[in-house]
Design a protein around this motif. Structure first.
Motif, mmCIF file in Angstrom:
data_model
loop_
_atom_site.group_PDB
_atom_site.id
_atom_site.type_symbol
_atom_site.label_atom_id
_atom_site.label_comp_id
_atom_site.label_asym_id
_atom_site.label_seq_id
_atom_site.Cartn_x
_atom_site.Cartn_y
_atom_site.Cartn_z
ATOM 1 N N ASN A 281 0.891 -1.158 0.000
ATOM 2 C CA ASN A 281 0.000 0.000 0.000
ATOM 3 C C ASN A 281 0.929 1.208 0.000
ATOM 4 O O ASN A 281 1.602 1.488 1.002
ATOM 5 N N LEU A 282 0.996 1.907 -1.127
ATOM 6 C CA LEU A 282 1.998 2.965 -1.283
ATOM 7 C C LEU A 282 1.793 4.139 -0.323
ATOM 8 O O LEU A 282 2.733 4.525 0.383
ATOM 9 N N PRO A 283 0.607 4.757 -0.248
ATOM 10 C CA PRO A 283 0.466 5.894 0.668
ATOM 11 C C PRO A 283 0.625 5.519 2.138
ATOM 12 O O PRO A 283 1.123 6.317 2.939
ATOM 13 N N ARG A 284 0.201 4.296 2.486
ATOM 14 C CA ARG A 284 0.314 3.865 3.892
ATOM 15 C C ARG A 284 1.707 3.338 4.216
ATOM 16 O O ARG A 284 2.011 3.057 5.378
ATOM 17 N N ASP A 285 2.514 3.140 3.183
ATOM 18 C CA ASP A 285 3.935 2.840 3.348
ATOM 19 C C ASP A 285 4.213 1.479 3.992
ATOM 20 O O ASP A 285 5.099 1.344 4.827
ATOM 21 N N TRP A 286 3.430 0.444 3.590
ATOM 22 C CA TRP A 286 3.746 -0.899 4.063
ATOM 23 C C TRP A 286 3.724 -1.887 2.910
ATOM 24 O O TRP A 286 3.122 -1.648 1.868
ATOM 25 N N MET A 287 4.415 -2.978 3.114
ATOM 26 C CA MET A 287 4.483 -4.063 2.139
ATOM 27 C C MET A 287 4.176 -5.372 2.853
ATOM 28 O O MET A 287 4.451 -5.521 4.046
ATOM 29 N N VAL A 288 3.606 -6.332 2.102
ATOM 30 C CA VAL A 288 3.353 -7.668 2.618
ATOM 31 C C VAL A 288 4.036 -8.662 1.687
ATOM 32 O O VAL A 288 4.077 -8.462 0.467
ATOM 33 N N ARG B 287 12.499 -0.049 4.234
ATOM 34 C CA ARG B 287 13.019 -1.345 3.797
ATOM 35 C C ARG B 287 13.353 -2.224 4.999
ATOM 36 O O ARG B 287 14.396 -2.856 5.076
ATOM 37 N N ARG B 288 12.421 -2.248 5.931
ATOM 38 C CA ARG B 288 12.662 -2.898 7.214
ATOM 39 C C ARG B 288 11.489 -3.806 7.568
ATOM 40 O O ARG B 288 10.328 -3.428 7.476
ATOM 41 N N HIS B 289 11.800 -5.038 7.989
ATOM 42 C CA HIS B 289 10.792 -5.991 8.435
ATOM 43 C C HIS B 289 10.207 -5.505 9.759
ATOM 44 O O HIS B 289 10.931 -5.103 10.660
ATOM 45 N N THR B 290 8.865 -5.556 9.866
ATOM 46 C CA THR B 290 8.223 -5.062 11.082
ATOM 47 C C THR B 290 7.399 -6.104 11.819
ATOM 48 O O THR B 290 7.219 -5.997 13.033
ATOM 49 N N GLN B 291 6.881 -7.123 11.107
ATOM 50 C CA GLN B 291 5.989 -8.068 11.775
ATOM 51 C C GLN B 291 5.859 -9.353 10.970
ATOM 52 O O GLN B 291 5.892 -9.329 9.738
ATOM 53 N N THR B 292 5.708 -10.467 11.671
ATOM 54 C CA THR B 292 5.422 -11.768 11.064
ATOM 55 C C THR B 292 4.117 -12.302 11.625
ATOM 56 O O THR B 292 3.881 -12.209 12.837
ATOM 57 N N ILE B 293 3.282 -12.857 10.761
ATOM 58 C CA ILE B 293 2.092 -13.580 11.208
ATOM 59 C C ILE B 293 2.213 -15.017 10.721
ATOM 60 O O ILE B 293 2.304 -15.264 9.511
ATOM 61 N N ASP B 294 2.245 -15.949 11.652
ATOM 62 C CA ASP B 294 2.298 -17.373 11.333
ATOM 63 C C ASP B 294 0.872 -17.882 11.220
ATOM 64 O O ASP B 294 0.089 -17.807 12.179
ATOM 65 N N LEU B 295 0.513 -18.400 10.049
ATOM 66 C CA LEU B 295 -0.844 -18.893 9.822
ATOM 67 C C LEU B 295 -1.069 -20.278 10.415
ATOM 68 O O LEU B 295 -2.191 -20.792 10.369
ATOM 69 N N GLY B 296 -0.010 -20.865 10.950
ATOM 70 C CA GLY B 296 -0.088 -22.230 11.468
ATOM 71 C C GLY B 296 0.621 -23.172 10.528
ATOM 72 O O GLY B 296 0.424 -23.106 9.306
ATOM 73 N N ALA B 297 1.472 -24.036 11.064
ATOM 74 C CA ALA B 297 2.337 -24.870 10.225
ATOM 75 C C ALA B 297 1.562 -25.734 9.244
ATOM 76 O O ALA B 297 2.064 -26.052 8.160
ATOM 77 N N GLN B 298 0.319 -26.133 9.595
ATOM 78 C CA GLN B 298 -0.448 -26.988 8.690
ATOM 79 C C GLN B 298 -0.956 -26.225 7.473
ATOM 80 O O GLN B 298 -1.337 -26.840 6.469
#
Length: 468
Positions: free
Chosen positions: A197-204, A240-251
């Motif tokens: 999202n360019l104006p909000r300045d985040w990447m996924v 250009r910096r990692h901020t958060q990880t969400i693990d969806l569950g190993a399965q």
């Protein structure tokens, strides 16, 4: 002179304005040689319904080398060039940047002066990619305000496992490699797709696996042990910096395509998960940002379907069922309909995601599929199943091809997946029907993958301004 100082007319400030643009008349489709016996190619397809050649191959641009394995490709520039942060205000959507996922070679394809007969403008050899980035196996191409971003699936070394994969930047005018994008990677070790999202300045970004886990087919023991990717990563785009990880569950193995809302005022998006190893179902997850943090929730599931084991590949015969294997998703520009390709069962689903937390099935078509082999409405055989999906800007046409990855195609579908491209019509309020007249057969020597539409499409552009 004044003509050159006007923004490209295919750039649009908002998604709604892009939807009002003239419809596409041609499409570009990536073709690959499954056994690498001939060069890969870019096909030019007539998608103008008023043309005598509607649904036919207009031209095929063959590459000079073999063994590239074309997969995803994209434009050098798009609507993101209208960003107030852009240093390239007068770019053109002219060049296609085409990576070879197996060779790590990059091709720059010029679609001017005749969009129906593109030419090769530049070839970037893999040694340059390795030397300047330390990455290999380039995969997804996105045009940003200041350059072309290219994600990779491999790090350094012959097998791509010496260090994690990531993203590198290509200059959008000179096509010089600038180097790695990441400054602070954090815990990210696997890669697949990315968007922002360019104006909000985040990447996924999302995860698949390392090259030894996909280059020779699916590794069943790794899948059953949940060793493929299962996390989403969020980044500070400008920093250009990692901020958060969400693990969806190993399965929840292999969250692949990520699709943020096109309207930048909306801070949510979707990701498709290929398979749940506990029950073979596929799923759609919605992520959103609230109070500065990202969250994700499973919002739709697609169950496996019973199938005669004799019609299934060996790795699935013991289950007696075809898993959906969601391999691609695409979101219409009005953020209303999410299209979900089920490469296992042969279904293309249309969800109404007006409420992104409660997707509602609004339409469906079937063609191909494991244990099913549903023919096209024209009566022609459609090998494989819906795979790469591309939606027109106005949301009324949904194009798709049938191949996933050469080694996976032969692993899941006996005899492989000869390339084909078809199209469905989407109703204004939902519903999906296949066009009986539109069937592009690329023959037994080519697989078919990513589609790009003239003037842009729903998985190409990112927008800088919200809808009015």
């Amino acid at each position: 002179m004044l003509e050159t100082l006007r923004p490209d007319p295919t750039f649009h400030p908002s998604p709604r304005l892009a939807m009002e643009a003239p419809r596409e008349r041609i499409a570009y489709t990536a073709l690959l040689s499954p056994d690498a016996s001939r060069p890969d190619a870019i096909a030019v397809i007539d998608v103008d319904p008023d043309s005598a050649g509607y649904g036919s191959l207009l031209y095929r641009l063959d590459m000079p080398y073999t063994g590239d394995e074309f997969h995803h490709f994209g434009w050098n520039a798009c609507s993101s060039a209208l960003s107030p942060l852009s240093g390239h205000a007068f770019l053109q959507r002219r060049y296609l940047v085409v990576p070879g996922i197996r060779s790590s070679r990059l091709y720059i394809i010029d679609t001017q002066p005749d969009p129906r007969r593109p030419t090769i403008a530049k070839v970037i050899e893999p040694e340059e990619v390795f030397r300047k980035t330390g990455y290999s196996r380039p995969h997804t191409v996105h045009c940003g305000p200041e350059g072309v971003y290219i994600s990779t699936l491999g790090g350094a070394g012959a097998d791509g496992t010496e260090g994690p994969p990531g993203i590198f930047i290509l200059d959008c005018e000179s096509f010089e490699l600038r180097g790695r994008w990441e400054i602070e990677r954090g815990p990210q070790q696997l890669h697949y797709d990315f968007w922002w999202n360019l104006p909000r300045d985040w990447m996924v970004s999302s995860e698949w696996g390392l090259p030894p886990q996909f280059e020779n087919g699916l590794v069943a023991q790794d899948l059953l042990a949940n060793r493929y990717g299962h996390r989403l990563h969020f980044w500070d785009l400008r920093g250009r910096r990692h901020t958060q990880t969400i693990d969806l569950g190993a399965q929840h193995q292999m969250p692949l395509e990520v699709r943020p809302a096109h309207d930048p005022a909306r801070e949510y998006g979707f990701v498709g998960v290929v398979i749940d190893t506990t029950n073979l179902e596929a799923s759609i997850w919605t992520w959103w940002r609230e109070d500065g943090r990202f969250h994700a929730r499973k919002t739709a599931t697609i169950p496996p379907e019973p199938a005669d084991p004799a019609g299934l590949p060996p790795l699935l015969q013991g289950f007696g069922a075809a898993p959906p294997l969601v391999s691609d998703i695409d979101l219409s520009l009005d953020d209303r309909f999410l299209y979900v390709a089920c490469w296992g069962t042969g279904e293309l689903r249309q969800y109404d995601v007006t409420d992104p937390m409660n997707p509602r099935l609004a339409g469906s078509v079937r063609v191909g599929g494991l244990g099913r082999s549903t023919p096209h409405p024209s009566g022609r055989r459609f090998a494989g199943a819906p795979q790469m999906v591309e939606v027109s800007r106005d949301g009324r046409r949904v194009y798709f091809t049938n191949g996933l990855y050469s080694r996976w195609d032969t692993q899941f579908y006996a005899g492989g997946v000869p390339g084909a491209m078809v199209m469905g019509h989407a109703g204004a309020d939902g519903g999906l029907t296949l066009d009986e007249r539109f069937f592009v057969d690329f023959g037994p020597d080519y697989g078919a993958h990513q589609i790009r539409l003239e003037g842009g499409d729903c998985s190409t552009d990112s927008f800088c301004y919200p809808n009015a």
